[in-house]
Each structure stands twice: as C-alpha cells, then as structure tokens.
Design a protein around this motif. Structure first.
Motif, PDB file in Angstrom:
ATOM      1  N   GLU A 137      37.633  -7.940  18.258  1.00  0.00           N
ATOM      2  CA  GLU A 137      37.249  -8.608  19.511  1.00  0.00           C
ATOM      3  C   GLU A 137      36.012  -7.947  20.128  1.00  0.00           C
ATOM      4  O   GLU A 137      36.022  -7.539  21.294  1.00  0.00           O
ATOM      5  CB  GLU A 137      38.414  -8.576  20.508  1.00  0.00           C
ATOM      6  CG  GLU A 137      39.611  -9.394  20.097  1.00  0.00           C
ATOM      7  CD  GLU A 137      39.396 -10.899  20.239  1.00  0.00           C
ATOM      8  OE1 GLU A 137      38.333 -11.315  20.753  1.00  0.00           O
ATOM      9  OE2 GLU A 137      40.276 -11.660  19.817  1.00  0.00           O
ATOM     10  N   ALA A 171      34.398  -9.661  23.549  1.00  0.00           N
ATOM     11  CA  ALA A 171      35.288 -10.121  24.623  1.00  0.00           C
ATOM     12  C   ALA A 171      34.738  -9.812  26.014  1.00  0.00           C
ATOM     13  O   ALA A 171      34.971 -10.573  26.954  1.00  0.00           O
ATOM     14  CB  ALA A 171      36.673  -9.500  24.455  1.00  0.00           C
ATOM     15  N   SER A 180      38.054 -12.274  16.188  1.00  0.00           N
ATOM     16  CA  SER A 180      37.667 -12.853  17.476  1.00  0.00           C
ATOM     17  C   SER A 180      38.443 -14.136  17.704  1.00  0.00           C
ATOM     18  O   SER A 180      38.796 -14.846  16.760  1.00  0.00           O
ATOM     19  CB  SER A 180      36.163 -13.141  17.504  1.00  0.00           C
ATOM     20  OG  SER A 180      35.796 -13.760  18.730  1.00  0.00           O
ATOM     21  N   HIS A 181      38.713 -14.433  18.984  1.00  0.00           N
ATOM     22  CA  HIS A 181      39.266 -15.729  19.370  1.00  0.00           C
ATOM     23  C   HIS A 181      38.160 -16.723  19.690  1.00  0.00           C
ATOM     24  O   HIS A 181      38.437 -17.905  19.897  1.00  0.00           O
ATOM     25  CB  HIS A 181      40.159 -15.584  20.605  1.00  0.00           C
ATOM     26  CG  HIS A 181      41.412 -14.807  20.352  1.00  0.00           C
ATOM     27  ND1 HIS A 181      42.296 -15.139  19.342  1.00  0.00           N
ATOM     28  CD2 HIS A 181      41.939 -13.728  20.972  1.00  0.00           C
ATOM     29  CE1 HIS A 181      43.316 -14.282  19.367  1.00  0.00           C
ATOM     30  NE2 HIS A 181      43.112 -13.423  20.326  1.00  0.00           N
ATOM     31  N   ARG A 182      36.905 -16.248  19.755  1.00  0.00           N
ATOM     32  CA  ARG A 182      35.792 -17.114  20.131  1.00  0.00           C
ATOM     33  C   ARG A 182      35.297 -17.871  18.904  1.00  0.00           C
ATOM     34  O   ARG A 182      34.362 -17.450  18.214  1.00  0.00           O
ATOM     35  CB  ARG A 182      34.666 -16.288  20.751  1.00  0.00           C
ATOM     36  CG  ARG A 182      35.057 -15.650  22.074  1.00  0.00           C
ATOM     37  CD  ARG A 182      33.866 -14.982  22.721  1.00  0.00           C
ATOM     38  NE  ARG A 182      34.153 -14.519  24.070  1.00  0.00           N
ATOM     39  CZ  ARG A 182      33.253 -13.997  24.890  1.00  0.00           C
ATOM     40  NH1 ARG A 182      32.003 -13.855  24.480  1.00  0.00           N
ATOM     41  NH2 ARG A 182      33.589 -13.598  26.095  1.00  0.00           N
ATOM     42  N   GLN A 224      33.543 -20.395  18.512  1.00  0.00           N
ATOM     43  CA  GLN A 224      32.158 -20.870  18.505  1.00  0.00           C
ATOM     44  C   GLN A 224      31.194 -19.842  17.915  1.00  0.00           C
ATOM     45  O   GLN A 224      30.057 -20.167  17.582  1.00  0.00           O
ATOM     46  CB  GLN A 224      31.721 -21.270  19.914  1.00  0.00           C
ATOM     47  CG  GLN A 224      31.645 -20.128  20.919  1.00  0.00           C
ATOM     48  CD  GLN A 224      32.943 -19.882  21.656  1.00  0.00           C
ATOM     49  OE1 GLN A 224      34.004 -20.250  21.179  1.00  0.00           O
ATOM     50  NE2 GLN A 224      32.850 -19.271  22.835  1.00  0.00           N
ATOM     51  N   GLU A 225      31.647 -18.576  17.775  1.00  0.00           N
ATOM     52  CA  GLU A 225      30.792 -17.539  17.214  1.00  0.00           C
ATOM     53  C   GLU A 225      30.733 -17.581  15.690  1.00  0.00           C
ATOM     54  O   GLU A 225      29.770 -17.079  15.094  1.00  0.00           O
ATOM     55  CB  GLU A 225      31.303 -16.155  17.628  1.00  0.00           C
ATOM     56  CG  GLU A 225      31.297 -15.887  19.106  1.00  0.00           C
ATOM     57  CD  GLU A 225      31.958 -14.564  19.455  1.00  0.00           C
ATOM     58  OE1 GLU A 225      31.831 -14.144  20.622  1.00  0.00           O
ATOM     59  OE2 GLU A 225      32.592 -13.947  18.572  1.00  0.00           O
ATOM     60  N   GLU A 227      38.055 -17.559  34.449  1.00  0.00           N
ATOM     61  CA  GLU A 227      38.165 -17.240  33.016  1.00  0.00           C
ATOM     62  C   GLU A 227      39.654 -17.143  32.608  1.00  0.00           C
ATOM     63  O   GLU A 227      40.130 -16.094  32.182  1.00  0.00           O
ATOM     64  CB  GLU A 227      37.433 -15.932  32.684  1.00  0.00           C
ATOM     65  CG  GLU A 227      35.966 -15.907  33.073  1.00  0.00           C
ATOM     66  CD  GLU A 227      35.099 -16.832  32.222  1.00  0.00           C
ATOM     67  OE1 GLU A 227      35.626 -17.452  31.272  1.00  0.00           O
ATOM     68  OE2 GLU A 227      33.897 -16.948  32.520  1.00  0.00           O
ATOM     69  N   VAL A 263      40.553 -15.852  28.775  1.00  0.00           N
ATOM     70  CA  VAL A 263      39.758 -14.816  28.120  1.00  0.00           C
ATOM     71  C   VAL A 263      40.666 -13.923  27.270  1.00  0.00           C
ATOM     72  O   VAL A 263      41.697 -13.433  27.715  1.00  0.00           O
ATOM     73  CB  VAL A 263      38.976 -13.988  29.160  1.00  0.00           C
ATOM     74  CG1 VAL A 263      39.894 -13.227  30.096  1.00  0.00           C
ATOM     75  CG2 VAL A 263      38.010 -13.031  28.488  1.00  0.00           C
ATOM     76  N   ASP A 290      33.552 -20.656  28.671  1.00  0.00           N
ATOM     77  CA  ASP A 290      33.835 -21.420  27.465  1.00  0.00           C
ATOM     78  C   ASP A 290      33.583 -22.888  27.784  1.00  0.00           C
ATOM     79  O   ASP A 290      34.400 -23.552  28.426  1.00  0.00           O
ATOM     80  CB  ASP A 290      35.296 -21.185  27.055  1.00  0.00           C
ATOM     81  CG  ASP A 290      35.658 -21.857  25.736  1.00  0.00           C
ATOM     82  OD1 ASP A 290      35.041 -22.888  25.407  1.00  0.00           O
ATOM     83  OD2 ASP A 290      36.563 -21.364  25.052  1.00  0.00           O
TER      84      ASP A 290
END
Length: 500
Positions: A166, A169, A197-199, A201-202, A422, A425, A455
């Motif tokens: 992460e 973050a 990562s939980h993101r 879009q990365e 957020e 997050v 996000d």
C-alpha cells in the motif's frame, strides 16, 4: 525468462484459520506484479513469508531457482528481498542517515562515524532521486519522505526484489508520480517489484501482471494488458462492477445546510446547499480544498467570512462540539489520528458517541449502560462488524473493520447530516460495497449525506450531485448527464466554471 521468486503450494495454517491455501506465485526480473484482493484474502500473509517475517506451514519458496527458507527479515534482506510495509520500521527520533545505516553503522575505530554516514546517505538519496536532508529528524518528514527513507534502506546490499505494501495510501498525486518514476527506474535495473494496493486505477500505469487472491487462494493471474478494472473487481469479489455501487433513490427533501460566500484558510467564497435524502459528492485533486471546505463548516478551522446555516440556524463560528450535538457529524479521512481511539475496543469506540448523543439517559443524570450496550450491539450488527471483533482493541482490526467502526459512530450520534471524508481510504472493494450500502440506507432514510473523495469513480457513482473544487474554489456543480469523467476532469484544473 528465469524467475526471481517462485512459490509452490505455499500454505499457512493457524488454529481454525487457513490464511493461505497452496499458493503458486512467481515474479520475473524487471516487472511489477500486483497482489490484489480484499482484506483477509491472504496478501499480507504471502508477503510476510517472502519477507522473512513469517514461515509457511507447507510449500516452498525459490529465489533465482534455488530453494530458500527465511527465519527472519534480516535473512531475506541478505538475499536481496526488501519489504516496505504500511507501518514503517523507522525510528522517528533519529536522523535520516542514522535510520538508513541502522544495523549497518560505519565506524572509525571504536566510534560511530556520523560524518561518513551522512555523506554516504546523501549520495544514496541523490542516486535514487530523493531530495531529503540526511541530517533531518525522521519525525519531521512527510509520510512520502519517510517512505523514501524506508526504500533507501534497501540499497545497502544487492537488491533483487522490492515488496511495496500500500505505498500510495497516504501520498499526494505528485508524490505518487515520483514514486512511479522511481519504480520505473528499478524495473530498468532488473529489480522485481511485488506491489499491493487497493487503488485499482494505478495498475494500468505500472503493472505487467496481477494475481488475484480470495480467501487465501489464488483466483487467477492475468496480464494487465489483457484485463480491465471491471474484470479484476469481479475476480476479487465475485461481483460485477455494477454491483459495487448501489442505486440510491433520491427524494427532494428540505434544505438542511446552506453555505453562502464561505471564505476560510484555503477556501474562497464557496456557496452551496445540501438537502435531506440526497448524496452530495465533492471531488477535486489533492490540495483543491475539498476537505478544508467542510472542516470549516464543522468549525474545525476558522471561517473568515460568509455564513453557514444548518436547519435554519446560523452556526457560523460555532464550536465543533455544539455543531455535532446539533445534528451534524463528520467522519475524518484519518481514522487513526482523528476518528478512533486505537487503544480502546470497538465497543468502547461506538459507545462514546451513544453516550455523547445523550439519547440513553431517559431523563436521568446517570448513564444507562444496559441501553448503551444494547445499542452498541445493534450498530455493530448494522455495520456487519463480526461479534469476535467487538471486544478487541481497534488497533488489532483490519483497515476495513476499523472503517466499519468509524461508520458505526455516526449511527450512535443519530445525526441529520453526515459528512464522509474519504470514506473508503485503504479498504478493499468488498468492504467498499458494504459501506456504500450503509450510505444508501442513510440517504433513503432521509439523512443528508456528503461524500468527499479523491476516488473519482466513487465520487461520481455514489452521488446525486457533484461539487468540483479547484484551487480552493467551487469550479462546478454537476448532476445527471453532466456527471461524466471528461466533464469532471475539465473542472479539476478550471476554477472559472462555477455555477454559484
């Protein structure tokens, strides 16, 4: 191509829990391989064994084709595997140079050679492109700078594998760009990178492959070029992308919050309103002022000019406690620093707001703890917090369960307007879906909801209306067909399109 790391049948069994179930995983030189999954899927267990912090119950780990077994993090580092965990291993009272050389101290005779360590540390930081003073105290650095120091520590030996848990973050967009540039330079050197990562879009920006874990087992490994966000989410959760964001019925209720010409530190002449039964989204780049705007509304920062009216009453400049007691509640984006008491149990955290809400006394000056405990259990059930977690210190819960406790606190207060800053997050898509359902229930029950989010898909898909902020101003107010990604992004950089 030869594998840097390869695991075969890697398994971790705890009493009553199968944390990792015969996982096969591999990493090639010069690639970023993402581990993707919900909280509890097995990602942390897997990397802890690669990092030497844990040992498998079954299975093997191979490094450069040779079978290895690590009894400590130091042994893994000696073989070229370095891990930057979410919780850094830095000592905040020491300097950057002292942290970089901790365990690798340079000496002149029997004494530590601090001058040589500062000089060497400066060279290491400059080589990696990190603009940090080696004499600075770590506690005075930003989160991104501390992460850079943590990464620099990996370059004492022959770095082969870097595991990033992460890493973005708590970073701004600019800091994320710097990190990704650095990752690209490592790939060019042939370093393999395991990235958690939980993101989602990365992933398209940096990843070659993605391995999806669910319930401790591998669901599949796919090339990033052959997949997309929707497919990865469905692999991870077993649900389609459309099922993540619920449809929220909108009722045109009365105006509950009216902000007129609000100017505060970092905010210029903001005007907007919020109605009962609606979800107002707030989007913008990091530093746009979206959080500062609502912290001023809540009395957390001073209002320089303008007015804030809540349920027909002027609350401009009121104390935050009075605003909360009046029926407005704010959930901070930093649950550890502002939202939760980590040393207390989940039950204790929830009961604070029930007691503060003064709805349990029945006219008595004494607290009716039986009523408090009953309400705490009701809220815990409502936010789907497992009974086994309720009496544990919040510090021992996963990020997703901590966020459920944070959400639960607003139910204890029984607020009329709830501001989620957020709200998801650091939590996985499965927990996100559960939290979005709670937002849906609140809005459809007639509460007014504000969702502040970096996000963009979240901000667009969960909201009825969307405020976009740029440079401290509301640059647009969008709804319906105007809430497209292209339209929103246009106003991220343009403060001239305000509809106020």
């Amino acid at each position: 191509m030869s594998k840097l790391i390869e695991t075969r049948g890697l398994t971790k069994q705890y009493p009553g829990v199968l944390a990792l179930d015969h996982v096969d995983f591999d990493l090639e030189p010069g690639e970023v391989h993402v581990l993707f999954g919900e909280n509890g899927a097995g990602k942390s267990t897997l990397i802890s064994m690669l990092a030497g912090a844990n040992t498998p119950s079954e299975g093997t780990i191979h490094l450069d084709g040779e079978k290895v077994a690590f009894d400590s993090v130091g042994q893994a580092q000696a073989k070229g595997i370095y891990t930057v965990f979410q919780e850094f291993s830095l000592i905040p009272t020491l300097t950057v140079a002292q942290n970089i050389f901790l365990g690798w101290e340079l000496r002149r005779g029997p004494f530590l050679d601090h001058r040589a360590m500062r000089k060497r540390a400066r060279g290491m930081l400059e080589e990696l492109g990190f603009d940090i003073d080696p004499s600075a105290i770590v506690a005075h650095l930003s989160r991104a700078q501390q992460q850079m120091v943590e990464i620099t520590k990996a370059f004492h030996g022959d770095l082969k594998v870097l595991i990033l848990d992460e890493p973005t973050a708590s970073l701004t967009d600019r800091e994320v760009d710097h990190l990704f540039d650095f990752v690209a330079s490592l790939k060019a050197r042939g370093v393999g990178i395991v990235y958690i990562s939980h993101r989602i879009q990365e992933f398209a920006r940096i990843a070659e492959r993605v391995t999806v874990l669910r319930d401790g087992a591998v669901i599949g490994t796919v090339a990033m070029s052959d997949t997309n966000d929707d497919a990865l989410i469905e692999m991870m959760t077993g649900r389609s992308f459309d099922q993540i964001y619920p449809a929220i019925a909108r009722t045109e209720g009365e105006e509950i919050l009216k902000v007129s010409g609000l100017t505060a530190p970092g905010i210029k002449a903001a005007s907007f309103n919020v109605r009962r039964g609606e979800v107002l989204g707030v989007a913008g780049l990091v530093g746009s002022g979206k959080s500062r705007l609502f912290r001023a509304v809540m009395g957390l920062t001073p209002v320089l000019s303008g007015t804030v009216s809540f349920q027909g009453t002027d609350i401009t400049g009121s104390a935050t406690r009075d605003i909360i007691m009046g029926g407005m509640y704010y959930l901070s984006p930093d649950r550890k620093a502002e939202g939760l008491d980590l040393a207390k149990t989940a039950r204790d955290n929830l009961s604070v707001n029930i007691v503060a809400g003064a709805r349990n006394t029945g006219g008595s000056p004494f607290i009716r703890w039986r009523g408090v405990n009953t309400r705490t259990d009701e809220i815990s059930d409502h936010v789907e917090l497992h009974p086994g977690y309720r009496n544990k210190p919040v510090s021992q819960l996963s990020g997703g369960n901590q966020q459920k406790v944070l959400f639960g606190k607003c139910f204890g207060q029984e607020a009329d307007l709830i501001i989620f800053d957020e709200p998801t997050v650091g939590v996985d898509m499965g927990t996100r879906a559960a939290l979005y359902l709670l937002i849906k229930q609140l809005a459809e029950a007639g509460k007014a909801i504000v969702v502040i989010s970096s996000d963009l898909p979240e901000a667009m898909n969960i909201s009825h209306r969307l405020l976009v902020l740029a440079h401290g101003r509301i640059s647009a107010e969008l709804s319906g067909d105007d809430m497209t990604e292209d339209q929103v992004l246009k106003y991220f950089f343009d403060e001239t399109g305000a509809t106020q």
